[in-house]
Design a protein around this motif. Structure first.
Motif, PDB file in Angstrom:
ATOM      1  N   GLY A  83       1.745   7.255  -6.455  1.00 35.83           N
ATOM      2  CA  GLY A  83       0.518   7.933  -6.860  1.00 35.83           C
ATOM      3  C   GLY A  83       0.278   9.232  -6.122  1.00 35.83           C
ATOM      4  N   SER A  84      -0.833   9.283  -5.410  1.00 32.46           N
ATOM      5  CA  SER A  84      -1.282  10.544  -4.817  1.00 32.46           C
ATOM      6  C   SER A  84      -0.644  10.867  -3.475  1.00 32.46           C
ATOM      7  CB  SER A  84      -2.805  10.499  -4.641  1.00 32.46           C
ATOM      8  OG  SER A  84      -3.173   9.399  -3.804  1.00 32.46           O
ATOM      9  N   LYS A  85       0.165   9.931  -2.952  1.00 31.85           N
ATOM     10  CA  LYS A  85       0.869  10.130  -1.677  1.00 31.85           C
ATOM     11  C   LYS A  85      -0.112  10.431  -0.526  1.00 31.85           C
ATOM     12  CE  LYS A  85       5.355  11.464  -3.567  1.00 31.85           C
ATOM     13  NZ  LYS A  85       5.084  10.977  -4.918  1.00 31.85           N
ATOM     14  N   ARG A  86      -1.221   9.739  -0.526  1.00 24.59           N
ATOM     15  CA  ARG A  86      -2.173   9.845   0.586  1.00 24.59           C
ATOM     16  C   ARG A  86      -1.717   8.875   1.697  1.00 24.59           C
ATOM     17  NH1 ARG A  86      -7.095  11.996   0.330  1.00 24.59           N
ATOM     18  NH2 ARG A  86      -7.909  10.318   1.660  1.00 24.59           N
ATOM     19  N   ASP A 130      -3.788   6.962   4.322  1.00 24.72           N
ATOM     20  CA  ASP A 130      -4.557   5.767   3.968  1.00 24.72           C
ATOM     21  C   ASP A 130      -3.776   4.470   4.189  1.00 24.72           C
ATOM     22  OD1 ASP A 130      -6.654   7.388   3.205  1.00 24.72           O
ATOM     23  OD2 ASP A 130      -6.145   7.352   1.064  1.00 24.72           O
ATOM     24  N   VAL A 131      -2.490   4.575   4.519  1.00 24.24           N
ATOM     25  CA  VAL A 131      -1.654   3.371   4.666  1.00 24.24           C
ATOM     26  C   VAL A 131      -1.778   2.854   6.097  1.00 24.24           C
ATOM     27  CG1 VAL A 131       0.659   2.405   4.487  1.00 24.24           C
ATOM     28  CG2 VAL A 131      -0.048   4.254   2.934  1.00 24.24           C
ATOM     29  N   PRO A 150      -3.596   4.236  12.600  1.00 28.70           N
ATOM     30  CA  PRO A 150      -3.920   3.066  13.432  1.00 28.70           C
ATOM     31  C   PRO A 150      -3.102   1.851  13.013  1.00 28.70           C
ATOM     32  CG  PRO A 150      -5.921   4.210  12.788  1.00 28.70           C
ATOM     33  CD  PRO A 150      -4.800   4.852  12.012  1.00 28.70           C
ATOM     34  N   PRO A 151      -2.688   1.008  13.971  1.00 23.85           N
ATOM     35  CA  PRO A 151      -1.811  -0.131  13.663  1.00 23.85           C
ATOM     36  C   PRO A 151      -2.370  -1.038  12.575  1.00 23.85           C
ATOM     37  CG  PRO A 151      -1.993   0.178  16.031  1.00 23.85           C
ATOM     38  CD  PRO A 151      -3.002   1.098  15.405  1.00 23.85           C
ATOM     39  N   PHE A 177       0.833  -1.203   0.000  1.00 23.82           N
ATOM     40  CA  PHE A 177       0.000   0.000   0.000  1.00 23.82           C
ATOM     41  C   PHE A 177       0.867   1.251   0.000  1.00 23.82           C
ATOM     42  CE2 PHE A 177      -3.903   2.221   0.723  1.00 23.82           C
ATOM     43  CZ  PHE A 177      -4.910   1.304   0.486  1.00 23.82           C
ATOM     44  N   LEU A 178       1.957   1.226   0.765  1.00 22.71           N
ATOM     45  CA  LEU A 178       2.860   2.377   0.823  1.00 22.71           C
ATOM     46  C   LEU A 178       3.499   2.636  -0.527  1.00 22.71           C
ATOM     47  CD1 LEU A 178       4.427   4.589   2.274  1.00 22.71           C
ATOM     48  CD2 LEU A 178       6.030   2.829   3.086  1.00 22.71           C
TER      49      LEU A 178
END
Length: 485
Positions: A143-146, A149-150, A165-166, A136-137
């Motif tokens: 991409g969008s460097k959100r 969300d990771v 959150p873990p 995911f990272l």
């Protein structure tokens, strides 16, 4: 520059005997499944880790470098060997060879995630599982460097540190091929190979860091998936295994289901395996199924045989459960080890004597008389220690550093009621009984390097030599067999 590698995973654990980085094997499989070109640089098998780093990055330029940090220290008093400065030094070595972002993960990191993130000044950290988080990272980096969300990500936005959150996905599914690390080399140099049947622990022991690293809920793997992994390891010539769950029999139903799947495939005729367990829940049905499935040894979390100490530690078993566990193991031909944790809050000469005498009576194959409770952040022990310090009472704390209490560094609790020389007191109670691994004395923590009673596996000369000469199995079982020869 070099080959188009997207992700480089690095094993930073160089402890000896060598322990296979199974977490990296699982993360690499997950990344590959997500279409990410992945390589693994295993410093655990490198003669000169710094040189291996320089050589690797002379021909590689990945998009992300992931470092797995397994242990912050050896969790053993009085050696108190601290590994975090070595991690920082390794990162500095990598920085000289590449400027790509670095993400830290692993059990040792997750326990101290925010503190180690700041200490090492890396770009990213992942608290919890990496199998979903790492792919995911990479997706967000491209991409969008959100980054919010990771799952489990620790990251900076300018000077602000954010903590997601873990990452504790439930249910859990892990790769079964076990093809990224050199399991054969680890089997030769470490004497066993590990695997997991689940992650997380729903117990509430006052000292344990496992819920910090793996979550406080049980996240179970399908028994079929676990057996598939065993067969993959067997195909690589690995027939001595260690189940790395914090406690295999939590839950008992899952432990029984895994054992029955092994039996359905007749794996018990092909493998030998060891595991950690609680003395309860453990009954005749589970013991028999495990033995048929190839289990040859169990290391039980006993902690104490004194009821007041078991209550203090928030253990759910009683001392008679220890006796029952020994009987069931004997009946089913499994070696039995009982791990003790002496010196915690409320411990005194009477409670230690009661524990040692009871263990001698129930007669396990061996018992570990560990002295000193490693104090971890975000546990009940941290609260207790903080209150004692507030009251100006630091006499129960053992450490090798000066200044304020810093739980990132090895910090131990040993009840002052055991006197100024608690290790000698415990040794006197053991009175040379060879079933016990004795605590090391503080005056010379290296004195036991050539002694099979040495219970610290880190840099254990006798243990390493035995493995080099062909010994295989759990380390306690190797050492106890050496003592009987």
């Amino acid at each position: 520059m070099g080959l188009p590698i997207m992700l480089t995973l690095i094993n930073t654990n160089t402890m000896d005997p060598a322990i296979g980085p199974i977490g990296l094997d699982y993360v690499a499989a997950s990344a590959q499944q997500a279409g990410i070109e992945t390589e693994l640089l295993d410093l655990g098998l490198a003669d000169e880790p710094a040189r291996a780093v320089r050589k690797y990055f002379s021909t590689r330029n990945p998009e992300l470098v992931g470092l797995s940090f397994r242990n912050a220290d050896d969790c053993f008093w009085p050696s108190a060997d601290w590994f975090v400065p070595g991690l920082k030094s390794l990162i500095e070595t990598i920085r000289k060879e590449t400027d790509v972002p670095i993400v830290l993960g692993g059990v040792g990191f997750s326990i101290f995630a925010g503190t180690i993130f700041e200490y090492t000044n890396v770009e990213f950290g992942i608290c919890g599982d990496g199998e979903i988080a790492v792919p995911f990272l990479i997706h967000q980096l491209r991409g969008s460097k959100r980054f919010e969300d990771v799952p489990g990500l620790i990251w900076r936005d300018n000077s602000t540190v954010h903590t997601n959150p873990p990452s504790w996905p439930n249910p859990i599914s892990l790769g079964t091929d076990r093809s990224f690390i050199d399991n054969g080399a680890y089997f030769k140099r470490g004497g066993q190979c590990g695997l997991e049947t689940k992650r997380g622990c729903n117990r509430n022991c006052i000292y344990c860091a496992d819920p910090l690293a793996k979550g406080n809920r049980l996240r179970l793997r399908k028994p079929v998936e676990v057996a598939d992994e065993v067969e993959a390891l067997l195909s690589q010539g690995i027939d001595v295994l260690h189940i790395c769950d914090s406690e295999f029999n939590v839950s008992k139903d899952h432990a029984l289901a895994v054992s029955e799947e092994f039996n359905r495939r007749c794996l018990g005729d092909k493998i030998r395996w060891y595991t950690y367990m609680l003395p309860s829940p453990f009954d005749a049905d589970l013991a028999e199924a495990m033995a048929r499935a190839g289990c040859v040894g169990i290391d039980f979390t006993g902690d104490s045989a004194c009821e007041s100490m078991l209550r203090m530690y928030r253990q759910q078993h009683r001392r008679e459960d220890l006796a029952t566990a020994v009987t069931l193991c004997r009946r089913n031909g499994m070696a039995v080890m009982i791990d003790l944790l002496l010196g915690g809050p409320g411990e005194n000469p009477h409670t230690v004597r009661e524990t040692i005498d009871f263990i001698k009576k129930i007669d396990p194959d061996c018992a570990g008389a560990a002295l000193g409770m490693r104090v971890y952040p975000r546990t009940a022990m941290e609260t207790l220690v903080a209150e004692e310090i507030r009251l100006g009472k630091e006499s129960n704390i053992r450490r090798k550093y000066s200044g304020p209490i810093d739980l990132l560094q090895p910090t131990f609790y040993i009840s002052e009621a055991l006197g100024e020389r608690p290790a000698e007191f415990v040794r006197d109670l053991i009175a040379g009984d060879e079933r016990f691994f004795e605590p090391a004395v503080e005056v010379d923590p290296k004195a036991d390097d050539g002694d099979v009673s040495n219970y610290n596996y880190n840099e254990n000369v006798v243990l390493t030599q035995a493995i080099q000469q062909g010994a295989r199995g759990a380390y306690w079982d190797i050492l106890r067999k050496l003592r009987s020869t």
